[in-house]
Design an enzyme around this catalytic site. Structure first.
Site, PDB file in Angstrom:
ATOM      1  N   ASP A 132       0.855  -1.180   0.000  1.00 16.14           N
ATOM      2  CA  ASP A 132       0.000   0.000   0.000  1.00 16.14           C
ATOM      3  C   ASP A 132       0.894   1.234   0.000  1.00 16.14           C
ATOM      4  OD1 ASP A 132      -2.381   1.396  -0.022  1.00 16.14           O
ATOM      5  OD2 ASP A 132      -2.527   1.459   2.162  1.00 16.14           O
ATOM      6  N   TYR A 134       1.289   5.601  -0.475  1.00 15.24           N
ATOM      7  CA  TYR A 134       0.830   6.789   0.270  1.00 15.24           C
ATOM      8  C   TYR A 134       1.055   7.962  -0.674  1.00 15.24           C
ATOM      9  CZ  TYR A 134       0.604   9.497   4.728  1.00 15.24           C
ATOM     10  OH  TYR A 134       0.265  10.333   5.772  1.00 15.24           O
ATOM     11  N   HIS A 139      -3.618  13.865   0.626  1.00 11.17           N
ATOM     12  CA  HIS A 139      -3.866  12.977   1.765  1.00 11.17           C
ATOM     13  C   HIS A 139      -2.691  12.992   2.739  1.00 11.17           C
ATOM     14  CE1 HIS A 139      -5.139   9.536   4.131  1.00 11.17           C
ATOM     15  NE2 HIS A 139      -3.976   8.959   3.906  1.00 11.17           N
ATOM     16  N   ARG A 148       0.455  15.080  13.339  1.00 12.31           N
ATOM     17  CA  ARG A 148       1.614  15.820  13.852  1.00 12.31           C
ATOM     18  C   ARG A 148       1.345  17.315  13.738  1.00 12.31           C
ATOM     19  NH1 ARG A 148       3.427  11.974  10.445  1.00 12.31           N
ATOM     20  NH2 ARG A 148       3.626  13.509   8.780  1.00 12.31           N
ATOM     21  N   GLU A 205     -10.428   3.924   3.396  1.00 11.05           N
ATOM     22  CA  GLU A 205      -9.447   4.611   2.564  1.00 11.05           C
ATOM     23  C   GLU A 205      -9.806   4.308   1.119  1.00 11.05           C
ATOM     24  OE1 GLU A 205      -5.372   3.809   3.894  1.00 11.05           O
ATOM     25  OE2 GLU A 205      -5.633   5.440   5.356  1.00 11.05           O
ATOM     26  N   GLU A 207      -9.110   3.940  -2.521  1.00  7.67           N
ATOM     27  CA  GLU A 207      -7.868   3.725  -3.259  1.00  7.67           C
ATOM     28  C   GLU A 207      -8.141   3.002  -4.579  1.00  7.67           C
ATOM     29  OE1 GLU A 207      -4.602   2.226  -0.963  1.00  7.67           O
ATOM     30  OE2 GLU A 207      -5.348   3.065   0.924  1.00  7.67           O
ATOM     31  N   ASP A 239      -9.123   0.323   1.768  1.00  4.73           N
ATOM     32  CA  ASP A 239      -8.146  -0.098   2.778  1.00  4.73           C
ATOM     33  C   ASP A 239      -8.670   0.330   4.159  1.00  4.73           C
ATOM     34  OD1 ASP A 239      -5.784  -0.879   4.040  1.00  4.73           O
ATOM     35  OD2 ASP A 239      -4.819   1.045   3.665  1.00  4.73           O
ATOM     36  N   ARG A 243      -8.154   4.043  13.093  1.00  2.00           N
ATOM     37  CA  ARG A 243      -7.266   5.188  13.304  1.00  2.00           C
ATOM     38  C   ARG A 243      -6.685   5.266  14.715  1.00  2.00           C
ATOM     39  NH1 ARG A 243      -5.922   6.127   8.222  1.00  2.00           N
ATOM     40  NH2 ARG A 243      -7.745   6.640   6.946  1.00  2.00           N
ATOM     41  N   GLN A 246      -3.947   2.671  14.779  1.00  2.00           N
ATOM     42  CA  GLN A 246      -2.874   3.171  13.908  1.00  2.00           C
ATOM     43  C   GLN A 246      -2.057   4.275  14.580  1.00  2.00           C
ATOM     44  OE1 GLN A 246      -4.370   4.887  10.244  1.00  2.00           O
ATOM     45  NE2 GLN A 246      -2.354   5.566   9.555  1.00  2.00           N
ATOM     46  N   TYR A 250       2.004   3.355  15.070  1.00  2.00           N
ATOM     47  CA  TYR A 250       2.676   3.541  13.777  1.00  2.00           C
ATOM     48  C   TYR A 250       4.117   4.056  13.867  1.00  2.00           C
ATOM     49  CZ  TYR A 250       2.485   8.664  13.095  1.00  2.00           C
ATOM     50  OH  TYR A 250       2.686  10.006  13.169  1.00  2.00           O
ATOM     51  N   LYS A 259      -4.418  -1.680  10.002  1.00  2.00           N
ATOM     52  CA  LYS A 259      -4.830  -1.762   8.605  1.00  2.00           C
ATOM     53  C   LYS A 259      -4.869  -3.184   8.058  1.00  2.00           C
ATOM     54  CE  LYS A 259      -3.216   2.812   7.450  1.00  2.00           C
ATOM     55  NZ  LYS A 259      -4.202   3.269   6.475  1.00  2.00           N
ATOM     56  N   THR A 263      -9.100  -5.651   3.727  1.00  2.00           N
ATOM     57  CA  THR A 263      -8.888  -4.774   2.572  1.00  2.00           C
ATOM     58  C   THR A 263      -9.827  -5.277   1.482  1.00  2.00           C
ATOM     59  OG1 THR A 263      -6.556  -4.529   3.175  1.00  2.00           O
ATOM     60  CG2 THR A 263      -7.182  -3.861   0.960  1.00  2.00           C
ATOM     61  N   THR A 355      -4.605   6.307   0.045  1.00  2.00           N
ATOM     62  CA  THR A 355      -5.850   7.071   0.030  1.00  2.00           C
ATOM     63  C   THR A 355      -5.793   8.174  -1.011  1.00  2.00           C
ATOM     64  OG1 THR A 355      -6.009   6.685   2.374  1.00  2.00           O
ATOM     65  CG2 THR A 355      -7.459   8.373   1.472  1.00  2.00           C
ATOM     66  N   GLU A 369     -10.155  12.593   7.342  1.00  2.98           N
ATOM     67  CA  GLU A 369     -10.012  13.892   6.680  1.00  2.98           C
ATOM     68  C   GLU A 369     -11.361  14.598   6.546  1.00  2.98           C
ATOM     69  OE1 GLU A 369      -6.958  13.618   3.168  1.00  2.98           O
ATOM     70  OE2 GLU A 369      -7.748  11.620   3.596  1.00  2.98           O
TER      71      GLU A 369
HETATM   72 MN    MN Z   1      -4.101   2.796   2.600  1.00  2.00          MN
END
Ligand code: MN
Length: 420
Positions: A132, A134, A139, A148, A205, A207, A239, A243, A246, A250, A259, A263, A355, A369
């Site tokens: 997967d 990014y 995104h 962050r 997600e 995708e 996906d 959250r 994650q 992560y 995740k 899927t 995503t 989001e």
């Molecule tokens: Mn993904």
């Protein structure tokens, strides 16, 4: 190069509605159950054409080794390479075209066609490895801001390479498979310690993934310019992501259990040949990529993606409209990067885009989001609200390609309902 198999004037002798995802210009591959066993098929209008029946009746002779399409999985055909993919597409086009080869039309239709609406579909390939990426800059920027808030939204490496991680192929499921809410460690930013239990932040997600064909040899990277020899086609991917799990797990190695629980893929793999009229230029890349990531030509694709949420109570809302064309890194760059260290991409491997978010509020491809991590709930028509998914919610992602001078084609849907 003009290609008769995407000629918008071509018509099948099988009636196909204008709004259908599956005119003769598409001819996507899937697997359906017949007599309890998976078989390969191609979608045409409201029907599935049974490829095993075609092969066993000699109707694919001369196009490819018929044995490639009598198996329960696409992998042998994927391994056979682009010349065979092309020859089979031409043959199917001729057998289904009004005014074409009458070899199929003269036969008993019940031996060759099944109704798409009543068919049970399966993932058409054995996915050995799943990656997967990014690769949407919108995104990655949004998630950076959310996870962050005090740092740079985009990491310094992001504009230099397609960032990705290796996912879990064993939990790739077909359209319609229920998604069980996962348990795990969750820790709110202000909590002292994590707790264990069902995720409270179950997300989607949106995708698009590509499926690979012939493998490269270990140690031999696939040049970006060779992507057409190795990429068979595309499918829609959801996906599903937890959250809270994650966010806690992560750092430092990236996504893991947040995740890997499910899927979902759409049932039809749309080939690059069918997608040729929908190629578009990608966004400008700055800084210019390193040499191994440079590829001439247009490598983005116009695929409009509609996301619909339906609750257990029956309230339904389109929550996002985005487009695969927004991707910063394209499939040729992704495949070149994924193999540049000598890693192998085998037939049936799945590489998802990451995503897909666009530049507007309406084109964001995840709930984190769309609701800005729960700050701005989505209002449903019956007055209910959603930040993340509730048990009983269904999410359907539909993909469709439209372009001037081309017959529109589509992917069908990738759907899933949350089971508690
Ligand atoms: Mn993904």
């Amino acid at each position: 190069m003009s290609d008769r198999t995407t000629d918008p004037g071509a018509r099948s002798w099988i009636p196909v509605d204008d709004a259908s995802d599956f005119p003769i210009q598409n001819l996507p591959y899937g697997a359906f159950l017949r007599d309890g066993e998976p078989r390969l098929g191609v979608a045409i209008g409201e029907h599935i054409l049974d490829l095993r029946a075609l092969a066993e009746n000699g109707l694919l002779d001369g196009a490819c080794d018929p044995a490639l399409l009598t198996r329960p999985s696409l992998n042998p055909f994927l391994a056979s390479g682009r010349a065979a993919w092309r020859a089979v597409r031409e043959r199917l086009f001729d057998l289904l075209r009004e005014g074409g080869d009458v070899g199929l039309r003269a036969r008993d239709a019940s031996a060759f066609f099944v109704a798409r609406a009543s068919a049970t579909m399966d993932v058409p390939m054995q996915v050995g490895d799943y990656v997967d990426f990014y690769s949407s800059i919108e995104h990655a920027t949004n998630l950076g801001k959310i996870f962050r808030p005090d740092g740079e939204a985009l990491m310094p490496n992001w504009r230099w390479m397609p960032i990705g991680y290796h996912g879990r192929s064993g939990t790739i499921v077909i359209d319609g498979t229920p998604v069980r809410r996962p348990n795990g460690q969750r820790k709110a930013p202000d909590a002292a310690e994590p707790s264990f239990g069902p995720t409270r932040m179950l997300d989607i997600e949106v995708e698009v993934g590509f499926v690979t064909g012939p493998a490269n040899a270990p140690g031999s990277p696939i040049p970006a310019g060779d992507a057409r020899e190795h990429v068979f086609g595309l499918c829609i991917v959801n996906d599903w992501s937890a959250r809270d799990i994650q966010a806690w797990e992560y750092v430092p190695l990236g996504p893991f259990l947040g995740k890997s629980f499910a899927t979902t893929v759409s049932p039809w793999i749309v080939t690059l040949d069918a997608l040729e009229p929908f190629r578009v230029a990608g966004p400008a890349q700055e800084p210019p990529p390193l040499d191994y990531l440079r590829v001439p030509g247009d490598w983005n694709y116009e695929v409009a993606l509609d996301v619909e949420l339906t609750t257990a109570a029956g309230a339904s809302k389109r929550i996002s409209q985005t487009n695969y064309r927004f991707m910063y890194w394209n499939i040729a760059q992704q495949l070149a990067h994924a193999t540049v260290n000598g890693a192998v991409a085998r037939p049936g491997d799945l590489f998802a885009s990451g995503t897909i978010s666009g530049p507007t509020r309406e084109s964001l491809g995840s709930l984190i989001e769309l609701t800005w991590r729960g700050r701005d709930p989505i209002e449903l028509p019956d007055g209910e609200q959603r930040t993340f998914l509730d048990d009983g919610d269904t999410v359907a992602i539909h993909g469709r390609c439209e372009a001037q001078g081309a017959r529109a084609i589509g992917f069908g849907s990738a759907r899933g309902t949350i089971a508690g």
